[in-house]
Scaffold this motif. Structure first.
Motif, PDB file in Angstrom:
ATOM      1  N   ILE A   9      -6.074   1.714 -11.422  1.00 49.92           N
ATOM      2  CA  ILE A   9      -6.050   2.573 -10.175  1.00 49.92           C
ATOM      3  C   ILE A   9      -7.122   1.884  -9.464  1.00 49.92           C
ATOM      4  O   ILE A   9      -8.286   1.895  -9.819  1.00 49.92           O
ATOM      5  CB  ILE A   9      -6.241   4.067 -10.462  1.00 49.92           C
ATOM      6  N   VAL A  10      -6.775   2.023  -8.123  1.00 54.33           N
ATOM      7  CA  VAL A  10      -7.699   0.976  -7.072  1.00 54.33           C
ATOM      8  C   VAL A  10      -8.095   2.383  -6.281  1.00 54.33           C
ATOM      9  O   VAL A  10      -7.562   3.245  -5.731  1.00 54.33           O
ATOM     10  CB  VAL A  10      -6.846   0.195  -5.980  1.00 54.33           C
ATOM     11  N   THR A  11      -9.467   2.423  -6.539  1.00 52.39           N
ATOM     12  CA  THR A  11     -10.220   3.518  -5.736  1.00 52.39           C
ATOM     13  C   THR A  11     -10.892   2.891  -4.680  1.00 52.39           C
ATOM     14  O   THR A  11     -11.097   1.410  -4.492  1.00 52.39           O
ATOM     15  CB  THR A  11     -11.220   4.092  -6.818  1.00 52.39           C
ATOM     16  N   ARG A  12     -11.745   3.642  -3.856  1.00 51.06           N
ATOM     17  CA  ARG A  12     -12.638   3.072  -2.745  1.00 51.06           C
ATOM     18  C   ARG A  12     -13.709   2.093  -3.090  1.00 51.06           C
ATOM     19  O   ARG A  12     -14.286   1.280  -2.491  1.00 51.06           O
ATOM     20  CB  ARG A  12     -13.245   4.156  -1.967  1.00 51.06           C
ATOM     21  N   ASP A  13     -13.885   2.398  -4.491  1.00 51.41           N
ATOM     22  CA  ASP A  13     -15.314   1.305  -5.115  1.00 51.41           C
ATOM     23  C   ASP A  13     -14.777   0.583  -6.124  1.00 51.41           C
ATOM     24  O   ASP A  13     -15.729  -0.199  -6.250  1.00 51.41           O
ATOM     25  CB  ASP A  13     -16.258   2.308  -5.312  1.00 51.41           C
ATOM     26  N   GLU A  14     -13.780   0.796  -6.795  1.00 47.13           N
ATOM     27  CA  GLU A  14     -13.416  -0.194  -7.826  1.00 47.13           C
ATOM     28  C   GLU A  14     -11.954  -0.192  -8.164  1.00 47.13           C
ATOM     29  O   GLU A  14     -11.193   0.795  -7.544  1.00 47.13           O
ATOM     30  CB  GLU A  14     -14.408   0.284  -9.001  1.00 47.13           C
ATOM     31  N   VAL A  15     -11.574  -0.919  -9.283  1.00 47.66           N
ATOM     32  CA  VAL A  15     -10.268  -0.795  -9.864  1.00 47.66           C
ATOM     33  C   VAL A  15     -10.515   0.088 -11.278  1.00 47.66           C
ATOM     34  O   VAL A  15     -11.423  -0.646 -12.246  1.00 47.66           O
ATOM     35  CB  VAL A  15      -9.561  -2.032 -10.031  1.00 47.66           C
ATOM     36  N   ALA A 313      -0.789  -9.947   2.777  1.00 46.27           N
ATOM     37  CA  ALA A 313      -2.094 -10.436   3.096  1.00 46.27           C
ATOM     38  C   ALA A 313      -3.327 -10.013   2.457  1.00 46.27           C
ATOM     39  O   ALA A 313      -4.201 -10.752   2.143  1.00 46.27           O
ATOM     40  CB  ALA A 313      -2.278  -9.864   4.646  1.00 46.27           C
ATOM     41  N   ILE A 314      -3.284  -8.754   1.998  1.00 46.98           N
ATOM     42  CA  ILE A 314      -4.248  -8.298   1.097  1.00 46.98           C
ATOM     43  C   ILE A 314      -4.538  -8.982  -0.457  1.00 46.98           C
ATOM     44  O   ILE A 314      -5.466  -9.616  -0.776  1.00 46.98           O
ATOM     45  CB  ILE A 314      -4.391  -6.878   0.442  1.00 46.98           C
ATOM     46  N   TYR A 315      -3.072  -9.568  -0.933  1.00 49.26           N
ATOM     47  CA  TYR A 315      -3.162 -10.399  -1.970  1.00 49.26           C
ATOM     48  C   TYR A 315      -3.585 -11.789  -1.794  1.00 49.26           C
ATOM     49  O   TYR A 315      -4.471 -12.399  -2.692  1.00 49.26           O
ATOM     50  CB  TYR A 315      -1.726 -10.103  -2.823  1.00 49.26           C
ATOM     51  N   ARG A 316      -3.167 -12.145  -0.745  1.00 49.15           N
ATOM     52  CA  ARG A 316      -3.492 -13.626  -0.094  1.00 49.15           C
ATOM     53  C   ARG A 316      -5.161 -13.607  -0.215  1.00 49.15           C
ATOM     54  O   ARG A 316      -5.834 -14.580  -0.849  1.00 49.15           O
ATOM     55  CB  ARG A 316      -2.937 -13.940   0.985  1.00 49.15           C
ATOM     56  N   MET A 317      -5.856 -12.806   0.387  1.00 49.62           N
ATOM     57  CA  MET A 317      -7.069 -12.692   0.432  1.00 49.62           C
ATOM     58  C   MET A 317      -7.976 -12.541  -0.996  1.00 49.62           C
ATOM     59  O   MET A 317      -8.681 -12.987  -1.105  1.00 49.62           O
ATOM     60  CB  MET A 317      -7.629 -11.620   1.350  1.00 49.62           C
ATOM     61  N   ALA A 318      -7.377 -11.556  -1.527  1.00 50.85           N
ATOM     62  CA  ALA A 318      -7.902 -11.335  -3.008  1.00 50.85           C
ATOM     63  C   ALA A 318      -7.668 -12.547  -3.869  1.00 50.85           C
ATOM     64  O   ALA A 318      -8.637 -12.951  -4.582  1.00 50.85           O
ATOM     65  CB  ALA A 318      -6.908 -10.145  -3.727  1.00 50.85           C
ATOM     66  N   ASP A 319      -6.570 -13.193  -3.730  1.00 54.13           N
ATOM     67  CA  ASP A 319      -6.658 -14.530  -4.433  1.00 54.13           C
ATOM     68  C   ASP A 319      -7.423 -15.578  -4.034  1.00 54.13           C
ATOM     69  O   ASP A 319      -7.603 -16.723  -4.807  1.00 54.13           O
ATOM     70  CB  ASP A 319      -5.037 -15.233  -4.353  1.00 54.13           C
ATOM     71  N   SER A 320      -7.966 -15.396  -2.843  1.00 53.97           N
ATOM     72  CA  SER A 320      -8.961 -16.408  -2.504  1.00 53.97           C
ATOM     73  C   SER A 320     -10.330 -16.216  -2.560  1.00 53.97           C
ATOM     74  O   SER A 320     -11.271 -16.920  -1.904  1.00 53.97           O
ATOM     75  CB  SER A 320      -8.617 -16.838  -0.957  1.00 53.97           C
ATOM     76  N   GLY A 321     -10.459 -14.994  -3.473  1.00 54.92           N
ATOM     77  CA  GLY A 321     -11.919 -14.490  -3.598  1.00 54.92           C
ATOM     78  C   GLY A 321     -12.468 -13.267  -3.174  1.00 54.92           C
ATOM     79  O   GLY A 321     -13.523 -13.028  -3.570  1.00 54.92           O
ATOM     80  N   GLN A 322     -11.716 -12.783  -2.360  1.00 58.35           N
ATOM     81  CA  GLN A 322     -11.961 -11.352  -1.971  1.00 58.35           C
ATOM     82  C   GLN A 322     -11.817 -10.159  -3.151  1.00 58.35           C
ATOM     83  O   GLN A 322     -10.887 -10.243  -3.858  1.00 58.35           O
ATOM     84  CB  GLN A 322     -11.486 -10.918  -0.587  1.00 58.35           C
ATOM     85  N   GLU A 323     -12.616  -9.169  -3.118  1.00 59.05           N
ATOM     86  CA  GLU A 323     -12.313  -8.160  -4.147  1.00 59.05           C
ATOM     87  C   GLU A 323     -11.000  -7.415  -3.616  1.00 59.05           C
ATOM     88  O   GLU A 323     -10.891  -6.925  -2.435  1.00 59.05           O
ATOM     89  CB  GLU A 323     -13.792  -7.300  -4.012  1.00 59.05           C
ATOM     90  N   LEU A 324     -10.259  -7.029  -4.615  1.00 54.83           N
ATOM     91  CA  LEU A 324      -9.110  -6.195  -4.241  1.00 54.83           C
ATOM     92  C   LEU A 324      -9.204  -5.092  -3.730  1.00 54.83           C
ATOM     93  O   LEU A 324      -8.463  -4.659  -2.657  1.00 54.83           O
ATOM     94  CB  LEU A 324      -8.185  -6.293  -5.584  1.00 54.83           C
ATOM     95  N   HIS A 325     -10.232  -4.220  -4.521  1.00 51.89           N
ATOM     96  CA  HIS A 325     -10.095  -2.914  -3.884  1.00 51.89           C
ATOM     97  C   HIS A 325     -10.815  -2.673  -2.329  1.00 51.89           C
ATOM     98  O   HIS A 325     -10.432  -1.924  -1.803  1.00 51.89           O
ATOM     99  CB  HIS A 325     -11.357  -2.182  -4.843  1.00 51.89           C
ATOM    100  N   GLU A 326     -11.778  -4.093  -2.011  1.00 50.66           N
ATOM    101  CA  GLU A 326     -12.150  -4.095  -0.605  1.00 50.66           C
ATOM    102  C   GLU A 326     -11.116  -4.387   0.477  1.00 50.66           C
ATOM    103  O   GLU A 326     -11.061  -3.794   1.440  1.00 50.66           O
ATOM    104  CB  GLU A 326     -13.207  -4.914  -0.507  1.00 50.66           C
TER     105      GLU A 326
END
Length: 386
Positions: A9-15, A313-326
C-alpha cells in the motif's frame, strides 16, 4: 464491505509491504498487516501495489473525443461516456476537464462558447446520474477572450467551476516565447501557409486583452466561491507577483527553471506535464519536467493531452531513482491539496473515500492497472493472460 489483501500500500509517507485494507460504505475503515472481517468480499491483489486514484487537474483530451475532426462534432454525452471509461483504464478517478473559451477556435470546435456551455452542463449533471469517476470543470480563460466574461462569472456563481486558470497564449511570450516553434505549430496543426501564419501572429500580438482590474473582479468572484486559481505558462518572476495578487495558488507549466524555483519558493503548487517526461522534454522547447522533478520544485504531474502518461511517468521517474511514494503523491495527494479536496481523496487513509487502484509490473516492465475502485466500488478489473 470489501477486504483487499496481498498488496503493498502506497501511503503519503511510505510503502506498506504486504498489508490489507478494509472498506465499508465506500470509506476506508482499517489498514493493517492482517484484518479479520469474515463477512467481507475479498479482493486478492496478487502482490500488486495499491495506490490512491489519480487526480488530473489539467487535461483537454475531451476535445479529441468530442470533436475529432474540424467538421466532426460528436454527441457530447457519448464523448463524456466513452472518455470516463478510458479514464478508468488509466487510473484517473477524478478528472478536471480543462476547457478553453475561444471565439477564434481554429480546429478546436469544443472551445466555441455554445459548446463550452453544453459540456459544462453535462459535467455538472454527471454528479447526479450513473457515472464511473468524479468529473470536474477546469475553466481556462484566455485573456484576449473579452466576450465571455459574463459567461465566466455566471458559471462561477452557479457553482459549476471547480478550478479557474488565467491563460495567455499570445505568441512571443509564455509557452510560445519562441516564435519559430509557434510558427511550426500552426503550420503543422492548422495547415496554414507561412504568409497566413505571419498574419495570424501579427493579429494575435495586437489583440486587446482583459485589464488587470477585470481579471481581479473575476478572481474575486472565484475567491468568494472558494475556487482555486491557477496561472499558466509563467515565464517571469514579475508575472508570479502579478498572479499572486489575483489569489492564484497554482502555477501551471512554468517556462524556465528559474521561474519554477521561485514559484515553489513563494508557495505556489507547481504543475508540470507527464507527457513531457515520456517525450524526454517539452514539445515547445521549454522546461524539462524530469529536471523539474529532480530539482524538488515540481509538485504535481498532469496528463495535459495524454491520459495514459500519468502512470507511465511516475514509474519512469521511480525507475530513475525517485521514491515511488513521492512520485505517486504528485498525481494524488498534491493535486488534491492544490484544489482543496485532500480531506476526502488523494491518499489512502482511514476515513477517506476508497478511490484506489492496483498496479502490477508486466514482464516488459510496463506498469499495468488491474483494479480500479471509486468510493469502494470496483469499476474496472483487467486480467492479463499468457
Amino acid at each position: 464491505m470489501k477486504l483487499i489483501k496481498n498488496v503493498d500500500i502506497v501511503t503519503r509517507d511510505e510503502v506498506l509491504h504486504d498489508h490489507e485494507i478494509y472498506i465499508e460504505d465506500g470509506i476506508i475503515k482499517e489498514i493493517a498487516k492482517k484484518i479479520n472481517k469474515p463477512d467481507a468480499e475479498v479482493v486478492d491483489g496478487q502482490g500488486g501495489i495499491l495506490m490512491p486514484g489519480f487526480i488530473d487537474v489539467h487535461s483537454d483530451y475531451i476535445e479529441q473525443l468530442a470533436a475529432p475532426r474540424v467538421t466532426s462534432v460528436m454527441d457530447f454525452n457519448l464523448a463524456l461516456y466513452e472518455f470516463e471509461r478510458e479514464l478508468v483504464t488509466h487510473g484517473i478517478t477524478t478528472m478536471y476537464h480543462s476547457i478553453s473559451f475561444l471565439k477564434d477556435t481554429g480546429k478546436k470546435a469544443l472551445r466555441q462558447p455554445k459548446n463550452v456551455r453544453k459540456m459544462i452542463e453535462l459535467i455538472d449533471q454527471s454528479h447526479k446520474q450513473l457515472h464511473l469517476v468524479h468529473h470536474r470543470f477546469h475553466l481556462r480563460l484566455e485573456l484576449d477572450n473579452m466576450d465571455v466574461v459574463d459567461d465566466v462569472v455566471e458559471y462561477i456563481q452557479k457553482g459549476q467551476v471547480h478550478l479557474l486558470s488565467f491563460m495567455d497564449h499570445t505568441p512571443g511570450q509564455g509557452q510560445y516565447r519562441d516564435l519559430e516553434i509557434y510558427k511550426k505549430s500552426y503550420l503543422n496543426d492548422e495547415g496554414m501557409s507561412e504568409e497566413q501564419v505571419q498574419t495570424q501572429i501579427k493579429n494575435l500580438m495586437n489583440k486587446e486583452k482583459l485589464t488587470l482590474d477585470k481579471i481581479q473582479v473575476i478572481a474575486n468572484y472565484a475567491k468568494e466561491k472558494n475556487i482555486p486559481i491557477a496561472s499558466h505558462d509563467d515565464d517571469s518572476i514579475e508575472k508570479l507577483e502579478i498572479i499572486k495578487s489575483f489569489n492564484a495558488t497554482i502555477s501551471e507549466f512554468p517556462i524556465t527553471m528559474e521561474v519554477l524555483k521561485e514559484a515553489h519558493e513563494q508557495g505556489f503548487m507547481t504543475v508540470v506535464g507527464a507527457p513531457n517526461i515520456l517525450l524526454g522534454g517539452s514539445h515547445a522547447g521549454n522546461l524539462s519536467a524530469k529536471e523539474a522533478i529532480e530539482s524538488g520544485c515540481a509538485d504535481i504531474l498532469c496528463s495535459d493531452y495524454y491520459p495514459a502518461s500519468l502512470l507511465h511517468a511516475i514509474y519512469r521517474m521511480a525507475d530513475s531513482g525517485q521514491e515511488l511514494h513521492e512520485m505517486v503523491k504528485k498525481v494524488t495527494y498534491n493535486p488534491a491539496q492544490a484544489v482543496g479536496i485532500e480531506a476526502e481523496v488523494g491518499s489512502i487513509e482511514v476515513g477517506k473515500k476508497a478511490d484506489m487502484l492496483i498496479v502490477m509490473r508486466l514482464p516488459d516492465k510496463f506498469p499495468a492497472i488491474t483494479h480500479v475502485f471509486v468510493e469502494g466500488v470496483q469499476v474496472s478489473n483487467m486480467n492479463y493472460r499468457v
